[in-house]
Design a protein around this motif. Structure first.
Motif, mmCIF file in Angstrom:
data_model
loop_
_atom_site.group_PDB
_atom_site.id
_atom_site.type_symbol
_atom_site.label_atom_id
_atom_site.label_comp_id
_atom_site.label_asym_id
_atom_site.label_seq_id
_atom_site.Cartn_x
_atom_site.Cartn_y
_atom_site.Cartn_z
ATOM 1 N N HIS A 176 0.932 -1.142 -0.016
ATOM 2 C CA HIS A 176 -0.171 -0.130 0.017
ATOM 3 C C HIS A 176 0.930 1.204 -0.217
ATOM 4 O O HIS A 176 0.361 2.222 -0.797
ATOM 5 C CB HIS A 176 -0.916 -0.230 1.137
ATOM 6 N N TYR B 129 1.128 4.112 -3.132
ATOM 7 C CA TYR B 129 0.999 5.502 -2.740
ATOM 8 C C TYR B 129 2.007 6.372 -3.714
ATOM 9 O O TYR B 129 1.781 7.383 -4.402
ATOM 10 C CB TYR B 129 0.911 5.931 -1.529
ATOM 11 N N GLU C 132 -0.260 13.521 1.838
ATOM 12 C CA GLU C 132 -1.440 14.320 2.120
ATOM 13 C C GLU C 132 -2.503 13.361 2.899
ATOM 14 O O GLU C 132 -2.864 12.033 2.879
ATOM 15 C CB GLU C 132 -2.453 14.173 0.733
ATOM 16 N N GLU D 34 -5.686 12.922 4.039
ATOM 17 C CA GLU D 34 -6.761 12.261 3.665
ATOM 18 C C GLU D 34 -6.316 11.241 2.777
ATOM 19 O O GLU D 34 -6.982 9.892 3.087
ATOM 20 C CB GLU D 34 -7.684 13.145 3.049
ATOM 21 N N LYS D 35 -5.469 10.855 2.199
ATOM 22 C CA LYS D 35 -4.902 9.934 1.393
ATOM 23 C C LYS D 35 -4.268 9.085 2.094
ATOM 24 O O LYS D 35 -4.522 7.643 1.912
ATOM 25 C CB LYS D 35 -4.135 10.394 0.087
ATOM 26 N N ARG E 131 -4.681 8.546 5.317
ATOM 27 C CA ARG E 131 -5.902 7.854 6.068
ATOM 28 C C ARG E 131 -6.563 6.702 5.209
ATOM 29 O O ARG E 131 -6.801 5.694 5.657
ATOM 30 C CB ARG E 131 -7.056 8.837 6.248
ATOM 31 N N GLU E 132 -6.801 6.844 3.916
ATOM 32 C CA GLU E 132 -7.213 5.867 3.057
ATOM 33 C C GLU E 132 -6.459 4.843 2.840
ATOM 34 O O GLU E 132 -6.647 3.443 2.879
ATOM 35 C CB GLU E 132 -7.677 6.638 1.628
ATOM 36 N N VAL E 133 -4.946 5.100 2.923
ATOM 37 C CA VAL E 133 -3.844 3.970 2.790
ATOM 38 C C VAL E 133 -4.095 3.125 4.234
ATOM 39 O O VAL E 133 -3.982 2.071 3.946
ATOM 40 C CB VAL E 133 -2.543 4.477 2.781
ATOM 41 N N ASP F 53 -4.136 4.022 -6.967
ATOM 42 C CA ASP F 53 -5.440 4.846 -7.448
ATOM 43 C C ASP F 53 -5.622 6.030 -6.466
ATOM 44 O O ASP F 53 -6.812 6.495 -6.644
ATOM 45 C CB ASP F 53 -6.651 4.062 -7.796
ATOM 46 N N LEU F 54 -4.529 6.225 -5.655
ATOM 47 C CA LEU F 54 -4.620 7.550 -4.731
ATOM 48 C C LEU F 54 -4.083 8.714 -5.490
ATOM 49 O O LEU F 54 -2.973 8.583 -6.088
ATOM 50 C CB LEU F 54 -4.092 7.165 -3.326
#
Length: 361
Positions: free
Chosen positions: A267, A271, A340, A342-343, A345-347, A360-361
């Motif tokens: 992951h 990124y 970043e 928010e990104k 956080r998604e990771v 795809d981020l």
């Protein structure tokens, strides 16, 4: 070729089969005759074996075994070990085990200046670095100092033969992570890149064999060799997002070290992928089954190794994702791609859920 700087810290390595018998000679070379032996509670039998081997040599008298080494090197354990060390009159340290025991040996060595002989039993690679991660107050912090680097490392392939396939897999991927980040480190250099790619190739080809045939000696030897190279990389260049995430997750949520690195690696790489196209191409070349896609190569490898892919399987709660993102983006390490929140956080959410990595981020 870009300009670069290269430094090589002094460290002696003894590699082979049956090399545990050479530990007394290493102590004698260091003029160390009263070693304190370190291990985890689960590896006391190995520490006692070292104690017997060392104690059988005239002139060397082990002062005892401290068997409370713990992952993430908590400060209270280090303090307790330091008191034990002072009362024992030890003039040296011998650590046998994985990253937890090596970490305790480093913590004691940097505080006392005593020589430290490290005997790794996993593929983590910590023994080759001047880096120490310690957990105090629920947060893990790292520092680097040449005094942290073990004085000598004894690699004995025999000691890895009983390492369970699952732990072999995760500690091996942990080592791979060191080299992956070394390939795009801010202070990287061609020598470290060569070692990184060779280390990744060695582990990526040997680990699936170890999982299916744990007693395969050539595979075990190749994996230990790869782990050594990956550890050298970790010890010589800076780390980035992957290690920052793992330190935040492991130290703050008490997650297992190698398993966390295994989950995070694809992951974190996904990124950073848009910022490191040349590295992605080189990685794809050394990862079997990548089809020229390094992220796919890592996903394929983790599938072959049958490892757990979600942090939730190790007790992390979904409600911890926000806190983890906050910690991971606070005082960030240098990274090839801008951090970043928010990104990131998604990771972390994808790591928690156990999804396959995708860029795809």
């Amino acid at each position: 070729m870009s300009s670069f700087e290269y430094n090589q810290a002094p460290l002696r390595v003894v590699f082979g089969t049956g090399t545990l018998s050479k530990v007394p000679a290493e102590l004698e070379r260091l003029k160390a005759f009263k070693p304190l032996i370190l291990c985890t509670p689960e590896q006391t039998f190995q520490a006692e074996k070292v104690e017997n081997i060392v104690g059988s040599v005239k002139g060397i008298t082990p002062v005892g075994v401290f068997s409370k080494a713990t992952m993430h090197t908590p400060g209270n354990i280090t303090d307790e070990a330091l008191e034990f060390l002072k009362s024992s009159g030890a003039d040296s340290l011998v650590s046998i085990g994985g990253g937890s025991t090596t970490g305790l040996g480093k913590a004691l060595a940097v505080r006392t200046g005593l020589p430290h002989v490290s005997i790794p039993t996993t593929y983590a690679g910590s023994e080759m670095t001047p880096i120490l991660g310690e957990t105090v107050g629920g947060e893990k912090k790292t520092r680097s100092d040449p005094k942290i680097l073990p004085t000598a490392v004894v690699y004995d392939v025999d000691l890895t033969m009983t390492l369970p396939p699952g732990l072999s897999a995760t500690s091996g991927v942990n080592a791979i992570a060191h080299s992956v980040e070394g390939l795009y480190a801010q202070n990287g250099n061609p020598i470290m890149s060569l070692m990184a790619l060779e280390g990744i190739r060695s582990l990526a080809t040997s680990l699936p064999t170890i999982v299916s045939s744990p007693s395969d000696v050539p595979a075990r030897s190749q994996a230990l060799y790869g782990a050594w190279l990956c550890g050298v990389v970790l010890g010589n260049v800076g780390m980035a997002l992957h290690h920052k995430l793992c330190h935040a997750l492991g130290g703050s949520f008490n997650l297992p070290h190698a398993e966390t690195h295994t989950i995070v690696l694809p992951h974190a790489l996904a990124y950073n992928a848009p910022a490191i196209p040349e590295v992605m191409q080189k990685l794809a070349e050394v990862l079997p089954g990548s089809d020229e896609d390094a992220i796919k190569g890592l996903n394929v490898l983790l599938t072959k190794l049958k490892v757990k892919r979600g942090l939730k399987e190790f007790g992390m709660k979904e409600s911890d994702v926000d806190k983890a993102a906050e910690i991971a983006t606070r005082n960030p390490y240098w990274n090839p791609r801008e951090i970043e929140k928010e990104k990131i956080r998604e990771v972390i959410r994808r790591c928690w859920e156990g999804e396959e990595a995708r860029a795809d981020l």
